[in-house]
Design an enzyme around this catalytic site. Structure first.
Site, PDB file in Angstrom:
ATOM      1  N   ARG A 117       0.839  -1.186   0.000  1.00  0.00           N
ATOM      2  CA  ARG A 117       0.000   0.000   0.000  1.00  0.00           C
ATOM      3  C   ARG A 117       0.873   1.234   0.000  1.00  0.00           C
ATOM      4  O   ARG A 117       1.880   1.305   0.751  1.00  0.00           O
ATOM      5  CB  ARG A 117      -0.920   0.043   1.220  1.00  0.00           C
ATOM      6  CG  ARG A 117      -2.248  -0.720   1.046  1.00  0.00           C
ATOM      7  CD  ARG A 117      -3.107  -0.104  -0.025  1.00  0.00           C
ATOM      8  NE  ARG A 117      -4.353  -0.824  -0.282  1.00  0.00           N
ATOM      9  CZ  ARG A 117      -4.457  -1.862  -1.085  1.00  0.00           C
ATOM     10  NH1 ARG A 117      -3.375  -2.360  -1.683  1.00  0.00           N
ATOM     11  NH2 ARG A 117      -5.625  -2.430  -1.302  1.00  0.00           N
TER      12      ARG A 117
ATOM     13  N   GLU B 198      -3.486   7.518  -5.636  1.00  0.00           N
ATOM     14  CA  GLU B 198      -3.542   6.820  -6.927  1.00  0.00           C
ATOM     15  C   GLU B 198      -4.701   7.366  -7.750  1.00  0.00           C
ATOM     16  O   GLU B 198      -5.785   7.540  -7.232  1.00  0.00           O
ATOM     17  CB  GLU B 198      -3.708   5.311  -6.694  1.00  0.00           C
ATOM     18  CG  GLU B 198      -2.542   4.681  -5.986  1.00  0.00           C
ATOM     19  CD  GLU B 198      -2.667   3.165  -5.850  1.00  0.00           C
ATOM     20  OE1 GLU B 198      -3.686   2.590  -6.284  1.00  0.00           O
ATOM     21  OE2 GLU B 198      -1.741   2.575  -5.298  1.00  0.00           O
TER      22      GLU B 198
ATOM     23  N   HIS C 141      -0.369  -0.230  -9.858  1.00  0.00           N
ATOM     24  CA  HIS C 141      -1.143  -1.087  -8.961  1.00  0.00           C
ATOM     25  C   HIS C 141      -1.561  -2.370  -9.686  1.00  0.00           C
ATOM     26  O   HIS C 141      -2.741  -2.720  -9.759  1.00  0.00           O
ATOM     27  CB  HIS C 141      -2.372  -0.339  -8.423  1.00  0.00           C
ATOM     28  CG  HIS C 141      -2.843  -0.885  -7.109  1.00  0.00           C
ATOM     29  ND1 HIS C 141      -3.341  -0.097  -6.096  1.00  0.00           N
ATOM     30  CD2 HIS C 141      -2.896  -2.153  -6.640  1.00  0.00           C
ATOM     31  CE1 HIS C 141      -3.683  -0.848  -5.062  1.00  0.00           C
ATOM     32  NE2 HIS C 141      -3.429  -2.097  -5.365  1.00  0.00           N
TER      33      HIS C 141
HETATM   34  N1  NAD Z   1      -0.470  -4.363  -5.003  1.00  0.00           N
HETATM   35  C1  NAD Z   1      -1.560  -5.069  -5.016  1.00  0.00           C
HETATM   36  O1  NAD Z   1      -2.293  -5.120  -6.003  1.00  0.00           O
HETATM   37  C2  NAD Z   1      -1.936  -5.875  -3.800  1.00  0.00           C
HETATM   38  C3  NAD Z   1      -2.528  -7.124  -3.984  1.00  0.00           C
HETATM   39  C4  NAD Z   1      -2.880  -7.858  -2.836  1.00  0.00           C
HETATM   40  C5  NAD Z   1      -2.639  -7.330  -1.577  1.00  0.00           C
HETATM   41  N2  NAD Z   1      -2.092  -6.080  -1.476  1.00  0.00           N
HETATM   42  C6  NAD Z   1      -1.840  -5.512  -0.163  1.00  0.00           C
HETATM   43  O2  NAD Z   1      -0.751  -6.204   0.416  1.00  0.00           O
HETATM   44  C7  NAD Z   1      -0.860  -6.165   1.836  1.00  0.00           C
HETATM   45  C8  NAD Z   1      -0.638  -7.532   2.417  1.00  0.00           C
HETATM   46  O3  NAD Z   1      -1.648  -8.397   1.937  1.00  0.00           O
HETATM   47  P1  NAD Z   1      -1.779  -9.854   2.590  1.00  0.00           P
HETATM   48  O4  NAD Z   1      -2.824 -10.585   1.838  1.00  0.00           O
HETATM   49  O5  NAD Z   1      -0.445 -10.451   2.778  1.00  0.00           O
HETATM   50  O6  NAD Z   1      -2.377  -9.453   4.016  1.00  0.00           O
HETATM   51  P2  NAD Z   1      -2.302 -10.310   5.352  1.00  0.00           P
HETATM   52  O7  NAD Z   1      -3.337  -9.737   6.252  1.00  0.00           O
HETATM   53  O8  NAD Z   1      -2.298 -11.749   5.061  1.00  0.00           O
HETATM   54  O9  NAD Z   1      -0.870  -9.952   5.961  1.00  0.00           O
HETATM   55  C9  NAD Z   1      -0.604  -8.676   6.481  1.00  0.00           C
HETATM   56  C10 NAD Z   1       0.417  -8.894   7.583  1.00  0.00           C
HETATM   57  O10 NAD Z   1       0.870  -7.631   8.038  1.00  0.00           O
HETATM   58  C11 NAD Z   1       1.140  -7.759   9.408  1.00  0.00           C
HETATM   59  N3  NAD Z   1       1.255  -6.456  10.009  1.00  0.00           N
HETATM   60  C12 NAD Z   1       0.279  -5.649  10.425  1.00  0.00           C
HETATM   61  N4  NAD Z   1       0.814  -4.539  10.956  1.00  0.00           N
HETATM   62  C13 NAD Z   1       2.173  -4.670  10.852  1.00  0.00           C
HETATM   63  C14 NAD Z   1       3.286  -3.876  11.216  1.00  0.00           C
HETATM   64  N5  NAD Z   1       3.116  -2.703  11.814  1.00  0.00           N
HETATM   65  N6  NAD Z   1       4.522  -4.327  10.956  1.00  0.00           N
HETATM   66  C15 NAD Z   1       4.701  -5.538  10.390  1.00  0.00           C
HETATM   67  N7  NAD Z   1       3.693  -6.341  10.017  1.00  0.00           N
HETATM   68  C16 NAD Z   1       2.445  -5.897  10.249  1.00  0.00           C
HETATM   69  C17 NAD Z   1      -0.006  -8.577   9.924  1.00  0.00           C
HETATM   70  O11 NAD Z   1       0.318  -9.159  11.171  1.00  0.00           O
HETATM   71  C18 NAD Z   1      -0.162  -9.599   8.811  1.00  0.00           C
HETATM   72  O12 NAD Z   1       0.578 -10.769   9.098  1.00  0.00           O
HETATM   73  C19 NAD Z   1      -2.250  -5.598   2.114  1.00  0.00           C
HETATM   74  O13 NAD Z   1      -2.139  -4.214   2.366  1.00  0.00           O
HETATM   75  C20 NAD Z   1      -2.960  -5.731   0.807  1.00  0.00           C
HETATM   76  O14 NAD Z   1      -3.961  -4.747   0.635  1.00  0.00           O
HETATM   77  C21 NAD Z   1      -1.726  -5.347  -2.544  1.00  0.00           C
HETATM   78  O1  2HG Z   2      -7.945  -4.900  -7.188  1.00  0.00           O
HETATM   79  C1  2HG Z   2      -6.751  -4.746  -7.476  1.00  0.00           C
HETATM   80  O2  2HG Z   2      -6.316  -4.746  -8.622  1.00  0.00           O
HETATM   81  C2  2HG Z   2      -5.767  -4.542  -6.368  1.00  0.00           C
HETATM   82  C3  2HG Z   2      -6.127  -5.349  -5.173  1.00  0.00           C
HETATM   83  C4  2HG Z   2      -5.094  -5.219  -4.107  1.00  0.00           C
HETATM   84  O3  2HG Z   2      -4.633  -3.924  -3.868  1.00  0.00           O
HETATM   85  C5  2HG Z   2      -5.572  -5.853  -2.848  1.00  0.00           C
HETATM   86  O4  2HG Z   2      -5.479  -5.244  -1.780  1.00  0.00           O
HETATM   87  O5  2HG Z   2      -6.070  -6.991  -2.965  1.00  0.00           O
END
Ligand code: NAD
Ligand code: 2HG
Length: 529
Positions: A232, A261, A280
């Site tokens: 994020r 964004e 993204h």
């Molecule tokens: N770029 C994209 O398109 C995309 C796609 C999928 C997910 N994401 C983002 O990626 C991130 C992670 O997704 P995920 O599915 O692994 O989530 P998840 O909930 O499985 O894992 C997140 C982890 O972060 C940890 N966490 C929370 N606060 C923290 C801190 N201060 N320091 C260290 N760790 C901490 C939690 O304990 C958890 O284990 C989310 O923000 C999600 O929105 C982005």
């Molecule tokens: O929808 C997307 O393309 C991004 C999703 C991603 O940021 C997520 O948090 O799962």
């Protein structure tokens, strides 16, 4: 017919089950602004989004029919959760469907960063054969710092091990045991900053993680660090990062996400030769988009059809094993709450739920929600549901107290709901599930009864005198009210007593008033369950 609005590009294949559902009408309207979406959301029962649509308070307020907002992805920072919860709108996400895809994008970004691929591509297609400017580094034997070892961070760590990297991992929920099992070294943020060669962040954006890597961290950072952010925008302070790059502290960065964004055209990342960016795309594969759309559509259908569902973001998750034990009691629980609320004729300031029996050893919060919903719905109407009931109780200074006992008097499980009013009056109703008989109310205030909680009921408080039953029966008969069943409860002969009658139709207020004119009859309340 349920109407579902899809306001972001979501895989058709993924929402096919919604489109095939006979009770669902799906409409796709993408690229809407807040005002445009607020203007039409009132006709929809469900809204499906990805990350582009921002589901704001204004949209929630306009969504008077909305039961659920489904997020086809993980992050829900584009959804006003508090606004949803206070309106009883369930927010669900699809936490698993894009994990691998995002992990792979993270790796693509890390490799691109290590080998200057976008920069080399741009120069080569520009006709310059430059083999000197893009000397890269190997990943092997380098140290990767992973901030956030959840679904994606863990998968990235696994792959980094295969590339021969040493992993430093920070996550408040990562235990030493799990770290050892994953062959990563449990580290602090500071350890990672001072020792890693690459850093990748995989946390949600929260007040705690916002700018968790900023100027103070860059000042002590290992020189030559390479940073990846496919989580994020905002976790890493973009302004401080550009300064650190320009000061030679950070060798390069690869970002898939931005604090705002899309980024403005003059965003410093877009002109910095050491920063690689993608718009993204972390979840943008055919497979991930089908996965998340299928996952979220499935749960939206369950919610619209009032069936059990999972992945609610604004409600605590419940293990299937717990849900299986609690679910049979949801209906009797809600009815007990409603019965108690209808019996109490004063404002309630405490809902006391006592669980006696086998259920005392599980987390009963999901069941308590149904009881509280039953209590509040009597006065607050259909706007109350299991999502917002605790929020609504708290906002009305109604204290919810839960007590448990492993033994109950003769029942496998006995649910006792006691409402306390502002002038310290108490209304108690207890119920259970009897094998082969179903739901039963077994106590009202201090009186034992045996009543099926259904239909139209009349609760009468009277003095235990001969002829009372006959007088009540005669009066109801004279008013064409047919009695389906009648129960009398008393503790001592000649003392206080109650009658609970089930009747075939709603009872007119006038009839209730006539009942209270009968000698020795103290009160008559109609209860509808
Ligand atoms: N770029 C994209 O398109 C995309 C796609 C999928 C997910 N994401 C983002 O990626 C991130 C992670 O997704 P995920 O599915 O692994 O989530 P998840 O909930 O499985 O894992 C997140 C982890 O972060 C940890 N966490 C929370 N606060 C923290 C801190 N201060 N320091 C260290 N760790 C901490 C939690 O304990 C958890 O284990 C989310 O923000 C999600 O929105 C982005
Ligand atoms: O929808 C997307 O393309 C991004 C999703 C991603 O940021 C997520 O948090 O799962």
């Amino acid at each position: 017919m349920f109407k579902v609005l899809v306001s972001d590009p979501i895989s058709d294949l993924g929402i096919q089950q919604l489109m095939d559902a006979a009770d669902v009408q799906v409409e796709k309207k993408t690229g809407l602004g807040e005002d445009e979406l607020a203007a039409i959301i009132g006709e929809y029962d469900a809204l499906l989004v990805r990350s582009q649509t921002r589901v704001t308070e204004k949209i929630m307020a306009a969504g008077t029919k909305l039961k659920v907002v489904g997020r086809a992805g993980v992050g829900v920072d584009n959804i006003d959760l508090e606004a949803a919860t206070k309106r009883g709108i369930i927010v669900i996400n699809a936490p698993d469907g894009n994990t691998i895809t995002t992990c792979e994008h993270t790796f693509a970004m890390m490799m691109a960063l290590a080998r200057h691929i976008p920069q080399a591509y741009a120069k080569t297609v520009g006709g310059v054969w430059d083999r000197k400017s893009f000397l890269g580094v190997e990943l092997r034997n380098k140290t990767l710092g992973v901030m956030g070892m959840g679904r994606i961070g863990s998968e990235v760590a696994k792959r980094a091990k295969a590339f021969g990297m040493n992993i430093l991992a920070f996550d408040p929920f990562l235990t030493q045991e799990r770290a050892e099992k994953m062959e990563v070294k449990l580290a602090s943020v500071d350890d990672i900053i001072r020792n890693a060669d690459f850093m990748t962040v995989h946390t949600p954006l929260t007040p705690e993680t916002r700018h968790m890597i900023s100027r103070p961290q860059f000042e002590v950072m290992k020189k030559g660090m390479r940073i990846i952010n496919c989580a994020r925008g905002g976790i890493i302070d973009e302004v401080a990062l550009v300064e650190a790059i320009n000061e030679g502290i950070v060798a390069g960065a690869a970002f898939d996400v931005f604090e705002i964004e899309p980024p403005q055209i003059d965003h410093p990342f877009l002109s910095n030769p050491k920063v690689i960016v993608t718009p993204h795309l972390g979840a943008s594969t055919v497979e991930a988009q089908e996965n998340v759309a299928i996952d979220v559509s499935e749960e939206v259908l369950h919610i619209l059809r009032n069936e059990p569902f999972k992945n609610a973001v604004n409600m605590p998750p419940v293990a299937a094993s717990v849900m299986n034990r609690l679910q049979p009691y949801f209906s009797i629980g809600e009815k007990l709450g409603s019965f108690a609320a209808q019996s109490a004729n004063q404002a309630v300031n405490e809902i006391h739920v006592d669980y006696a029996g086998d259920l005392s050893d599980v987390d009963t919060l999901p069941l308590t929600r149904y009881i509280v919903k039953g209590v509040l719905a009597h006065h607050l109407g259909s706007g109350v549901n299991i999502v917002n009931c605790m929020h609504l109780a708290k906002s009305r200074d109604i204290n919810v107290v839960v007590t448990k006992a492993s033994k109950s008097k003769g029942f496998t499980n006995l649910l006792t709901v006691t409402l306390k009013t502002q002038n310290n009056e108490e209304t108690l109703v207890a119920g259970t599930l009897l094998n082969g008989y179903g739901e039963r109310i077994v106590q009202i205030d201090k009186f034992p009864v045996d009543v099926a909680p259904e239909g139209h009921q009349i609760l009468i408080s009277h003095n235990d005198k001969p002829g009372m039953i006959g007088s009540v029966g005669t009066l109801l008969g004279q008013n064409d009210v047919n009695i389906a069943s009648m129960q009398v409860g008393r503790k001592i002969i000649g003392g206080e007593a109650i009658m609970i009658l089930t009747v075939d139709k709603a009872v007119q207020k006038d009839v209730l008033n006539q009942l209270t004119t009968l000698p020795e009859l103290n009160s008559a309340i109609e209860i509808t369950l």
